[in-house]
Scaffold this active site. Structure first.
Site, PDB file in Angstrom:
ATOM      1  N   ASP A   1      -0.534  -5.903 -43.855  1.00  0.00           N
ATOM      2  CA  ASP A   1       0.205  -5.024 -42.942  1.00  0.00           C
ATOM      3  C   ASP A   1       1.682  -5.354 -42.952  1.00  0.00           C
ATOM      4  O   ASP A   1       2.536  -4.472 -43.030  1.00  0.00           O
ATOM      5  CB  ASP A   1      -0.334  -5.175 -41.524  1.00  0.00           C
TER       6      ASP A   1
ATOM      7  N   ASP B   1      -7.608   1.837 -46.838  1.00  0.00           N
ATOM      8  CA  ASP B   1      -7.911   1.003 -45.673  1.00  0.00           C
ATOM      9  C   ASP B   1      -8.939   1.669 -44.773  1.00  0.00           C
ATOM     10  O   ASP B   1      -9.860   1.010 -44.263  1.00  0.00           O
ATOM     11  CB  ASP B   1      -6.618   0.750 -44.899  1.00  0.00           C
TER      12      ASP B   1
END
Length: 424
Positions: free
Chosen positions: A345, A199
């Site tokens: 997430d 990420d």
């Protein structure tokens, strides 16, 4: 005489925005913990077996393997998984570059149908068996089909009440996260750390796939079909803010071109965007780029990026060459006050607490607090730096750290205190 009111800053609404995004994240994590606790306890034979996915293609963990073999195998699995996610994300960039948006929308709608229908159906069968719930197969299939179709329509194909869309996004996150908890333990932890690092690279590097998706979306002023949770906008409370019309789509930073004038972008509202790109096994790919997220189920989903709109007044010159600077300055502005969090997430946060639930609930509580603290820290960083930031790394780092600290240190301390009747 009316009292002078100070301009609202990002901090004024940050608490409310954090609550509006923490609530669905907490619900998602809670449901995953409940599912793990029920299914792994009551039916080990059907749910605790390791699933075979792209995340376990390089190495299949067994209890007889040595710790070194498990570590090497877990690292190899995570590298393969991240490589697949990266390749798939760049393919999505190419599809969006060639304006295959409609194809992406239908493809992800189909993937969501697979998640809700097949993965959701299998979990429903587990629960029906465990609780001996009476239902015939025809009714079950009819309910499941309607549930999946409405979910696809709510998320991708039509405008429904925002509550319905939010609820289905949480359900998708729960289903995918639960299946991730079926991965081997060492592979799960290595995958969480690897996706957090991915990420960082995907969002912050100039050639990162998430960054490329966002830049392309901004340059075209277009939305990309995405699985992303959007909280209700936080409207400005100042009496002077009379033009705060909330819009659901926020990738806008319009400029007056050709006349040399400046556009005064809204200074009283702020918004955030989180995107996450993932991919993996045969079941689901969820893409979001405005939002830059792509996800794939049963063996993948990446971490997201939050793009926080600045709240001070922005004066952008009407120069055609300046559009590329918008993202670098953390602008990606809109007139809504909503925070957007990529579904990746939700999934990886829930995987972490779900894995902790396989140990004990004290560890679950510690991991939950660590994840929420990490999310709050990320939003604070966005508030101060006004730049696109990945949302997974801080929360995952704190969650993993607290898991092992609680399991190795805190639990032993509390047990000894209890045995010796020490209260504190």
């Amino acid at each position: 005489m009316a009292q002078n009111q100070r301009p609202r800053s990002i901090i004024d609404s940050l608490g409310e925005e954090i609550i509006r995004i923490i609530t669905p994240v907490s619900i998602c994590m809670l449901i995953v913990v409940v599912l793990v606790s029920i299914l792994n306890e009551t039916d080990n034979s059907s749910t605790s077996t390791t699933i075979n996915t792209i995340a376990t293609i390089a190495y299949t963990e067994t209890s007889s393997d040595s710790l070194w073999d498990k570590l090497k195998g877990a690292l190899l699995n995570s590298l393969v998984f991240v490589a697949v996610v990266t390749v798939v994300t760049f393919v999505l960039v190419l599809l969006f570059y060639f304006r295959c948006t409609q194809f992406l929308r239908f493809y992800m709608g189909f993937s969501s149908f697979i998640v809700l229908g097949f993965m959701g159906g299998e979990i429903a069968l587990f629960l029906i068996k465990d609780f001996s719930f009476p239902i015939d197969c025809f009714s079950f299939l009819l309910i499941l089909f309607n549930f999946a179709v409405v979910g696809v329509l709510a998320v991708f194909m039509s405008k429904m009440a925002i509550f319905v869309t939010q609820a289905y996004l949480v359900v998708i996150g729960v289903l995918v996260a639960y299946w991730f908890t079926l991965l081997p333990e060492w592979t799960t932890w290595a995958l969480l750390v690897a996706m957090a690092l991915y990420d960082l690279a995907a969002v912050l590097l100039p050639v990162g796939p998430l960054r490329l998706l966002v830049e392309l979306a901004i340059s075209r002023d277009e939305d990309i079909p995405a699985l992303v949770y959007e909280a209700r906008p936080v409207a400005g409370h100042d009496s002077g803010s009379t033009n705060g019309v909330a819009q659901r789509r926020v990738w806008r930073g319009r400029r007056n071109v050709g006349d040399g004038s400046e556009e005064n972008l809204d200074s009283n509202l702020s918004s955030g965007t989180v995107s996450s790109v993932d991919s993996g096994h045969h079941t689901t790919r969820l893409l979001r780029a405005e939002e830059g997220q792509v996800s794939e189920t049963e063996a993948e989903l990446s971490a997201p990026l939050i793009d926080r709109r600045s709240t001070h007044q922005l004066h952008v010159q009407g120069d055609a060459a300046s559009s590329e600077n918008l993202l670098l300055e953390g602008i990606g502005l809109g007139s809504t006050g909503a925070i957007k969090l990529g579904l990746g997430d939700f999934i990886f946060y829930s995987v972490l607490v779900g894995r902790a639930a396989m140990y004990d609930f004290m560890t679950v509580y510690a991991c939950y607090l660590a994840i929420i603290a990490g999310l709050g820290i990320t939003l604070l960083l966005l508030a101060f730096y006004q730049k696109a930031l990945p949302a997974l790394p801080v929360s995952i780092a704190l969650g993993v750290l607290f898991y092992f600290l609680t399991r190795l240190l805190l639990e032993a301390f509390i047990v000894q205190c209890s045995l010796n009747l020490v209260m504190f």
